[in-house]
Scaffold this motif. Structure first.
Motif, PDB file in Angstrom:
ATOM      1  N   LEU A  12      -5.456  10.160 -20.994  1.00 59.86           N
ATOM      2  CA  LEU A  12      -5.415   8.836 -20.369  1.00 59.86           C
ATOM      3  C   LEU A  12      -4.040   8.195 -20.540  1.00 59.86           C
ATOM      4  O   LEU A  12      -3.508   7.576 -19.604  1.00 59.86           O
ATOM      5  CB  LEU A  12      -6.487   7.935 -20.978  1.00 59.86           C
ATOM      6  N   PHE A  15      -1.707   9.705 -18.168  1.00 55.43           N
ATOM      7  CA  PHE A  15      -1.945   9.178 -16.815  1.00 55.43           C
ATOM      8  C   PHE A  15      -1.287   7.812 -16.648  1.00 55.43           C
ATOM      9  O   PHE A  15      -0.639   7.544 -15.623  1.00 55.43           O
ATOM     10  CB  PHE A  15      -3.445   9.080 -16.550  1.00 55.43           C
ATOM     11  N   LEU A  16      -1.413   6.954 -17.666  1.00 59.63           N
ATOM     12  CA  LEU A  16      -0.758   5.648 -17.599  1.00 59.63           C
ATOM     13  C   LEU A  16       0.758   5.812 -17.517  1.00 59.63           C
ATOM     14  O   LEU A  16       1.431   5.087 -16.776  1.00 59.63           O
ATOM     15  CB  LEU A  16      -1.114   4.816 -18.822  1.00 59.63           C
ATOM     16  N   CYS A  19       1.711   6.854 -14.051  1.00 59.94           N
ATOM     17  CA  CYS A  19       1.604   5.703 -13.144  1.00 59.94           C
ATOM     18  C   CYS A  19       2.814   4.785 -13.308  1.00 59.94           C
ATOM     19  O   CYS A  19       3.380   4.296 -12.325  1.00 59.94           O
ATOM     20  CB  CYS A  19       0.318   4.941 -13.421  1.00 59.94           C
ATOM     21  N   CYS A  23       5.572   4.000 -10.516  1.00 58.37           N
ATOM     22  CA  CYS A  23       5.782   2.594 -10.169  1.00 58.37           C
ATOM     23  C   CYS A  23       7.267   2.239 -10.257  1.00 58.37           C
ATOM     24  O   CYS A  23       7.806   1.551  -9.390  1.00 58.37           O
ATOM     25  CB  CYS A  23       4.960   1.728 -11.113  1.00 58.37           C
ATOM     26  N   THR A  26       9.055   3.910  -7.180  1.00 60.45           N
ATOM     27  CA  THR A  26       8.783   3.553  -5.789  1.00 60.45           C
ATOM     28  C   THR A  26       8.876   2.064  -5.489  1.00 60.45           C
ATOM     29  O   THR A  26       8.952   1.701  -4.322  1.00 60.45           O
ATOM     30  CB  THR A  26       7.384   4.030  -5.368  1.00 60.45           C
ATOM     31  N   LYS A  27       8.840   1.206  -6.498  1.00 54.11           N
ATOM     32  CA  LYS A  27       8.881  -0.224  -6.193  1.00 54.11           C
ATOM     33  C   LYS A  27      10.298  -0.631  -5.786  1.00 54.11           C
ATOM     34  O   LYS A  27      11.274  -0.110  -6.318  1.00 54.11           O
ATOM     35  CB  LYS A  27       8.440  -1.036  -7.405  1.00 54.11           C
ATOM     36  N   MET A  35       6.841  -4.104 -14.198  1.00 51.56           N
ATOM     37  CA  MET A  35       5.435  -3.743 -14.398  1.00 51.56           C
ATOM     38  C   MET A  35       5.295  -2.260 -14.730  1.00 51.56           C
ATOM     39  O   MET A  35       4.466  -1.876 -15.561  1.00 51.56           O
ATOM     40  CB  MET A  35       4.634  -4.068 -13.148  1.00 51.56           C
ATOM     41  N   LEU A  39       3.640  -0.482 -18.081  1.00 45.63           N
ATOM     42  CA  LEU A  39       2.660   0.612 -18.116  1.00 45.63           C
ATOM     43  C   LEU A  39       3.121   1.729 -19.053  1.00 45.63           C
ATOM     44  O   LEU A  39       2.321   2.263 -19.827  1.00 45.63           O
ATOM     45  CB  LEU A  39       2.443   1.164 -16.711  1.00 45.63           C
TER      46      LEU A  39
ATOM     47  N   ALA B  16      -7.562   3.426 -15.613  1.00 46.56           N
ATOM     48  CA  ALA B  16      -6.861   4.327 -14.699  1.00 46.56           C
ATOM     49  C   ALA B  16      -6.862   3.770 -13.273  1.00 46.56           C
ATOM     50  O   ALA B  16      -5.834   3.815 -12.581  1.00 46.56           O
ATOM     51  CB  ALA B  16      -7.515   5.702 -14.733  1.00 46.56           C
ATOM     52  N   ALA B  19      -4.398   0.980 -13.117  1.00 52.40           N
ATOM     53  CA  ALA B  19      -3.021   1.459 -13.095  1.00 52.40           C
ATOM     54  C   ALA B  19      -2.655   1.999 -11.719  1.00 52.40           C
ATOM     55  O   ALA B  19      -1.544   1.768 -11.215  1.00 52.40           O
ATOM     56  CB  ALA B  19      -2.830   2.533 -14.166  1.00 52.40           C
ATOM     57  N   LEU B  20      -3.614   2.708 -11.095  1.00 56.38           N
ATOM     58  CA  LEU B  20      -3.362   3.165  -9.718  1.00 56.38           C
ATOM     59  C   LEU B  20      -3.175   1.983  -8.776  1.00 56.38           C
ATOM     60  O   LEU B  20      -2.373   2.035  -7.848  1.00 56.38           O
ATOM     61  CB  LEU B  20      -4.515   4.039  -9.241  1.00 56.38           C
ATOM     62  N   VAL B  22      -1.892  -0.901  -9.595  1.00 59.10           N
ATOM     63  CA  VAL B  22      -0.534  -1.421  -9.818  1.00 59.10           C
ATOM     64  C   VAL B  22       0.463  -0.626  -8.997  1.00 59.10           C
ATOM     65  O   VAL B  22       1.368  -1.167  -8.370  1.00 59.10           O
ATOM     66  CB  VAL B  22      -0.168  -1.370 -11.315  1.00 59.10           C
ATOM     67  N   VAL B  23       0.278   0.711  -8.979  1.00 60.60           N
ATOM     68  CA  VAL B  23       1.242   1.545  -8.266  1.00 60.60           C
ATOM     69  C   VAL B  23       1.110   1.362  -6.753  1.00 60.60           C
ATOM     70  O   VAL B  23       2.105   1.230  -6.042  1.00 60.60           O
ATOM     71  CB  VAL B  23       1.059   3.023  -8.668  1.00 60.60           C
ATOM     72  N   LEU B  24      -0.139   1.320  -6.269  1.00 63.62           N
ATOM     73  CA  LEU B  24      -0.344   1.439  -4.830  1.00 63.62           C
ATOM     74  C   LEU B  24      -0.341   0.113  -4.083  1.00 63.62           C
ATOM     75  O   LEU B  24      -0.239   0.108  -2.860  1.00 63.62           O
ATOM     76  CB  LEU B  24      -1.677   2.160  -4.555  1.00 63.62           C
ATOM     77  N   SER B  25      -0.502  -1.005  -4.775  1.00 60.03           N
ATOM     78  CA  SER B  25      -0.608  -2.264  -4.046  1.00 60.03           C
ATOM     79  C   SER B  25       0.752  -2.699  -3.527  1.00 60.03           C
ATOM     80  O   SER B  25       1.760  -2.603  -4.221  1.00 60.03           O
ATOM     81  CB  SER B  25      -1.183  -3.342  -4.952  1.00 60.03           C
ATOM     82  N   ILE B  28       3.172  -7.951  -4.563  1.00 64.89           N
ATOM     83  CA  ILE B  28       3.545  -7.959  -5.977  1.00 64.89           C
ATOM     84  C   ILE B  28       2.565  -8.797  -6.795  1.00 64.89           C
ATOM     85  O   ILE B  28       2.325  -8.524  -7.967  1.00 64.89           O
ATOM     86  CB  ILE B  28       4.998  -8.466  -6.111  1.00 64.89           C
ATOM     87  N   ALA B  31      -0.337  -6.588  -7.542  1.00 62.48           N
ATOM     88  CA  ALA B  31       0.041  -5.659  -8.601  1.00 62.48           C
ATOM     89  C   ALA B  31      -0.058  -6.331  -9.962  1.00 62.48           C
ATOM     90  O   ALA B  31      -0.498  -5.717 -10.944  1.00 62.48           O
ATOM     91  CB  ALA B  31       1.455  -5.138  -8.358  1.00 62.48           C
ATOM     92  N   ALA B  32       0.310  -7.622 -10.035  1.00 65.95           N
ATOM     93  CA  ALA B  32       0.203  -8.333 -11.309  1.00 65.95           C
ATOM     94  C   ALA B  32      -1.245  -8.476 -11.739  1.00 65.95           C
ATOM     95  O   ALA B  32      -1.575  -8.329 -12.916  1.00 65.95           O
ATOM     96  CB  ALA B  32       0.864  -9.706 -11.196  1.00 65.95           C
ATOM     97  N   LEU B  35      -2.376  -5.252 -13.019  1.00 62.82           N
ATOM     98  CA  LEU B  35      -1.795  -5.038 -14.345  1.00 62.82           C
ATOM     99  C   LEU B  35      -2.591  -5.794 -15.401  1.00 62.82           C
ATOM    100  O   LEU B  35      -2.748  -5.311 -16.526  1.00 62.82           O
ATOM    101  CB  LEU B  35      -0.333  -5.487 -14.349  1.00 62.82           C
ATOM    102  N   LYS B  86       8.445  -3.048   1.775  1.00 58.71           N
ATOM    103  CA  LYS B  86       7.596  -1.877   1.908  1.00 58.71           C
ATOM    104  C   LYS B  86       8.338  -0.637   1.444  1.00 58.71           C
ATOM    105  O   LYS B  86       9.533  -0.473   1.713  1.00 58.71           O
ATOM    106  CB  LYS B  86       7.170  -1.693   3.364  1.00 58.71           C
ATOM    107  N   THR B  87       7.607   0.222   0.784  1.00 57.70           N
ATOM    108  CA  THR B  87       8.143   1.524   0.435  1.00 57.70           C
ATOM    109  C   THR B  87       7.914   2.467   1.594  1.00 57.70           C
ATOM    110  O   THR B  87       6.856   2.444   2.215  1.00 57.70           O
ATOM    111  CB  THR B  87       7.436   2.055  -0.806  1.00 57.70           C
ATOM    112  N   TRP B  92       6.852   7.573  -0.810  1.00 57.18           N
ATOM    113  CA  TRP B  92       5.533   7.752  -1.418  1.00 57.18           C
ATOM    114  C   TRP B  92       5.244   9.227  -1.646  1.00 57.18           C
ATOM    115  O   TRP B  92       4.720   9.609  -2.700  1.00 57.18           O
ATOM    116  CB  TRP B  92       4.453   7.165  -0.516  1.00 57.18           C
ATOM    117  N   GLY B  95       7.564  10.543  -4.505  1.00 58.20           N
ATOM    118  CA  GLY B  95       7.162   9.975  -5.783  1.00 58.20           C
ATOM    119  C   GLY B  95       5.810  10.474  -6.238  1.00 58.20           C
ATOM    120  O   GLY B  95       5.612  10.785  -7.417  1.00 58.20           O
TER     121      GLY B  95
END
Lengths: 67, 179
Positions: A12, A15-16, A19, A23, A26-27, A35, A39, B16, B19-20, B22-25, B28, B31-32, B35, B86-87, B92, B95
Motif C-alpha cells: 500500500l 502504491f501511495l 501515485c 502526480c 503530470t500536474k 500534493m 503523498l 488507494a 490517492a488515485l 488526487v492523481v486523476l482529478s 485542483i 484533488a485537495a 487528498l 489540462k494534462t 497521461w 506517466g
C-alpha cells in the motif's frame, strides 16, 4: 498489534508512493506538485510505522517483553 | 478473515482510491478534497498499526494544518488559467506507464521481505541510545554526528538568507527601474 503481515502495508505504501510520483510528473500546477510530495511523504511514514511494528513483533517472538 | 483483515481492506481501499483521485482529478480543489481522504485513511492505518500518537499527530498536523494551508494556497493562487491546466493525453500515457512499471518494481522488491524472523538481529535500540550516539556521548566510541548536523543547518540558514536577499534585491531593482 494486528495479525496482518508486513507485506500489505508495504504494498500500500508503494502504491501511495507511485501515485505521488505520477502526480508530481503530470500536474501542471505548483500546488498539485505539492500534493504529490505530500503523498510521497505519507508513503514513507507508513513504511516507517509498518517496519517499527515488525520490529516489536520480532522481539515479542523472541520471548522478550513487547515494549 | 479476521477483524483486522477487514479493517485493513476497507482502509487500504479508501486510501488507494483517494490517492488515485488526487492523481486523476483535473480540478485542483477536488484533488485537495481527495487528498483529505487519503490523509484520513493513512491516519486510520496508523491507529490500526498501534501507533496511536502518530495517528493523532497525523490528524492534527496534516489534516488540520497542511491541508488547510494547501487550500489557502489554492484560494490565493486560483486566479487566471492556472487552476485548470489540462494534462495532455500523451503525458497521461507516459506517466501512467512509468508509474505502473515503478509500482511493479516496488512490489517485486517488497514481497520477499520476511515478516517474522525468529533468530533475527537483536532488538531495535530505543530513542535514548540513538540520541546519545547522535550527540557523541555513546559509550562504545561511536561517531558524533552533531558537528555535521550543525554544519548542514548553518548551510541551510545561509541559503535561506541568501535567497531572501536575492529576492529583495530584485524587487528593489525593479522598483528603481520603474521609477
Amino acid at each position: 498489534m494486528t495479525d496482518l503481515g508486513l507485506t500489505p502495508f508495504l504494498v500500500l505504501a508503494s502504491f501511495l508512493f507511485v501515485c505521488g510520483v505520477v502526480c508530481i510528473a503530470t500536474k501542471r500546477n505548483a500546488i498539485g506538485i505539492l500534493m504529490g510530495v505530500e503523498l510521497v511523504l505519507n508513503a514513507a511514514n507508513l513504511n516507517f510505522v509498518a517496519l517499527r511494528g515488525s520490529g516489536r513483533r520480532r522481539s515479542a517472538w523472541r520471548g522478550k517483553s513487547s515494549r | 478473515m479476521t477483524l483486522s483483515h477487514a479493517l485493513f481492506a476497507i482502509l487500504a481501499s479508501v486510501t488507494a482510491i483517494s490517492a488515485l483521485g488526487v492523481v486523476l482529478s483535473g480540478s485542483i480543489v477536488r484533488a485537495a478534497v481527495w487528498l483529505l481522504f487519503t490523509l484520513l485513511g493513512v491516519s486510520m492505518l496508523y491507529f490500526l498499526l498501534g501507533a496511536e500518537f502518530l495517528g493523532a499527530a497525523q490528524l492534527i498536523v496534516y489534516v488540520g494544518g497542511t491541508l488547510v494551508l494547501v487550500i489557502f494556497g489554492i484560494m490565493l493562487t486560483a486566479q487566471g488559467p492556472f487552476s485548470s491546466l489540462k494534462t495532455r493525453p500523451m503525458e497521461w500515457v507516459v506517466g501512467g506507464a512509468l508509474g505502473a512499471v515503478l509500482f511493479a518494481l516496488l512490489v517485486n522488491a517488497v514481497r520477499p521481505i520476511p515478516d517474522l524472523q525468529p533468530g533475527g538481529a537483536g532488538t531495535l535500540p530505543g530513542t535514548g541510545p540513538l540520541g546519545m550516539g547522535f550527540l557523541g556521548i555513546a559509550n562504545n566510541g561511536a561517531v558524533a554526528y552533531l558537528l555535521p548536523f550543525e554544519i548542514v543547518s548553518v548551510h541551510l540558514l545561509v541559503v535561506l538568507i541568501g535567497a531572501a536577499y536575492l529576492a529583495r534585491a530584485k524587487r528593489h531593482q525593479r522598483t528603481e527601474g520603474e521609477a
